[in-house]
Design an enzyme around this catalytic site. Structure first.
Site, short mmCIF file in Angstrom:
data_model
loop_
_atom_site.label_atom_id
_atom_site.label_comp_id
_atom_site.label_asym_id
_atom_site.label_seq_id
_atom_site.Cartn_x
_atom_site.Cartn_y
_atom_site.Cartn_z
N GLU A 127 -37.03 -3.42 9.60
CA GLU A 127 -37.99 -3.69 10.66
C GLU A 127 -39.26 -2.86 10.51
O GLU A 127 -40.02 -2.69 11.46
CB GLU A 127 -37.32 -3.48 12.02
CG GLU A 127 -36.32 -4.58 12.33
CD GLU A 127 -35.40 -4.29 13.51
OE1 GLU A 127 -35.46 -3.17 14.04
OE2 GLU A 127 -34.62 -5.19 13.87
N HIS A 133 -36.69 2.40 17.83
CA HIS A 133 -35.97 1.19 18.22
C HIS A 133 -34.48 1.51 18.29
O HIS A 133 -33.90 2.03 17.34
CB HIS A 133 -36.21 0.07 17.21
CG HIS A 133 -35.34 -1.13 17.42
ND1 HIS A 133 -35.26 -1.79 18.63
CD2 HIS A 133 -34.51 -1.79 16.58
CE1 HIS A 133 -34.42 -2.80 18.52
NE2 HIS A 133 -33.94 -2.82 17.29
N HIS A 187 -30.48 0.34 20.50
CA HIS A 187 -29.72 -0.73 21.14
C HIS A 187 -28.98 -0.20 22.38
O HIS A 187 -27.75 -0.14 22.39
CB HIS A 187 -28.71 -1.33 20.15
CG HIS A 187 -29.32 -1.91 18.93
ND1 HIS A 187 -28.59 -2.18 17.78
CD2 HIS A 187 -30.59 -2.30 18.66
CE1 HIS A 187 -29.38 -2.70 16.87
NE2 HIS A 187 -30.60 -2.77 17.37
N GLU A 245 -37.65 8.55 39.11
CA GLU A 245 -38.54 9.08 38.07
C GLU A 245 -39.21 7.98 37.25
O GLU A 245 -40.21 8.24 36.57
CB GLU A 245 -37.77 10.00 37.13
CG GLU A 245 -36.70 9.30 36.30
CD GLU A 245 -35.98 10.26 35.36
OE1 GLU A 245 -36.61 11.24 34.91
OE2 GLU A 245 -34.79 10.01 35.08
N HIS A 302 -31.24 -7.74 22.35
CA HIS A 302 -31.27 -6.95 21.11
C HIS A 302 -31.46 -5.47 21.37
O HIS A 302 -30.67 -4.66 20.90
CB HIS A 302 -32.38 -7.48 20.19
CG HIS A 302 -32.44 -6.83 18.85
ND1 HIS A 302 -32.96 -7.44 17.74
CD2 HIS A 302 -32.08 -5.59 18.43
CE1 HIS A 302 -32.89 -6.64 16.70
NE2 HIS A 302 -32.36 -5.51 17.10
#
Length: 275
Positions: free
Chosen positions: A117, A141, A143, A171, A212
């Protein structure tokens, strides 16, 4: 001294380990890239390969990232293995003068390439560098399960996701007052999702990938990890509240209370996301 004794490398490796400990990186899931400062490149340069790898075209291009250097996780590599053998699981890549290709100058000693990616990361770095005047250096990135679960039950809009998260933890409006973007499900790793994500990241510090995961950005490792952590914690609260209430939430933080939080903490909320 080894390259892993250099502060930027230690901080990068620590963040990989922290992400694994949170349970956000099953198998080889997730990726992390960091745009290096010139002085960090010079600290690491003595450890670069005598013969860098071949240039590899990315299918995307960015003028403002010409000649930059990035630390990246490797494609197919496991976050859990980064602290154990960083030289085999991460790499430093150089971007060419045209801003459309990379080559490995350190790392992945047993073979491999930067995360699949990387094109998405690269374009996100480009737009976040532009949007923040060069301050943003980290794209992360992961999951996180609760946030992914939200993509199955909420409309896939920035407004719906932002409101649910803001109202789940006090928050949140302070940590991400601009909200979060949302990208519909797309095949990962290619040019299309890279372009779609970068469009969201022109406006937001974080973008949800439906079914994803989450992309988060920031000026340093702590800020970026903290953004990911805060969003996932709010998502967990949201999912827990819905489950315990059998789909009903009796009370939450109201819109005027969100405005009061913003006023007291000196942040500006995206007003179109409020009623």
């Amino acid at each position: 001294m080894a390259i892993t004794d250099i502060e930027v490398m230690q901080n990068y490796i620590r963040m990989c380990g922290d992400g694994w400990d949170q349970g956000w990186h099953e198998r080889n899931g997730g990726n992390l890239t960091y745009r290096m400062r010139p002085e960090e490149v010079e600290q690491c340069r003595p450890y670069f390969k005598d013969s860098p790898g071949e240039w590899v075209e990315m299918g995307v291009q960015a003028d403002n990232l010409r000649g930059e250097f990035f630390i990246s996780t490797g494609s197919g590599k496991y976050f859990r293995n980064v602290p154990l053998a960083p030289q085999d699981n991460i790499c430093i890549v150089e971007i060419n003068a045209a801003g459309d290709a990379w080559r490995i100058v350190w790392g992945l000693e047993k073979g491999g390439c930067p995360t699949s990616e990387f094109p998405s990361h690269f374009l996100n770095h480009s737009v976040r560098k532009e949007a923040t005047g060069g301050a943003c250096r980290v794209i992360y990135h992961a999951h996180p399960a609760n946030l992914i679960a939200m993509t199955y039950i909420l409309p896939l809009t920035a407004r719906d996701f932002t409101r649910a998260l803001w109202k789940s933890a006090t928050e949140c409006p302070v940590v991400f007052p601009g909200g979060v973007g949302v990208v519909p499900w797309m095949v990962p790793g290619g040019r299309d999702i890279a372009l779609a994500t970068s469009e969201r990241m022109k406006e937001y510090d974080a973008a949800v990938w439906a079914h994803h995961g989450l992309f988060a950005s920031g000026p340093d490792f702590d800020t970026t990890f903290g953004l990911m952590h805060t969003i996932e914690k709010a998502a967990q609260i949201y999912i827990l509240a819905l489950s315990a209430g059998q789909g009903k939430i009796l009370q939450t933080i109201e819109d005027d209370q969100l405005r009061a939080i913003a006023k007291d903490f000196g942040v500006t909320l995206r007003e179109e996301f409020l009623d």
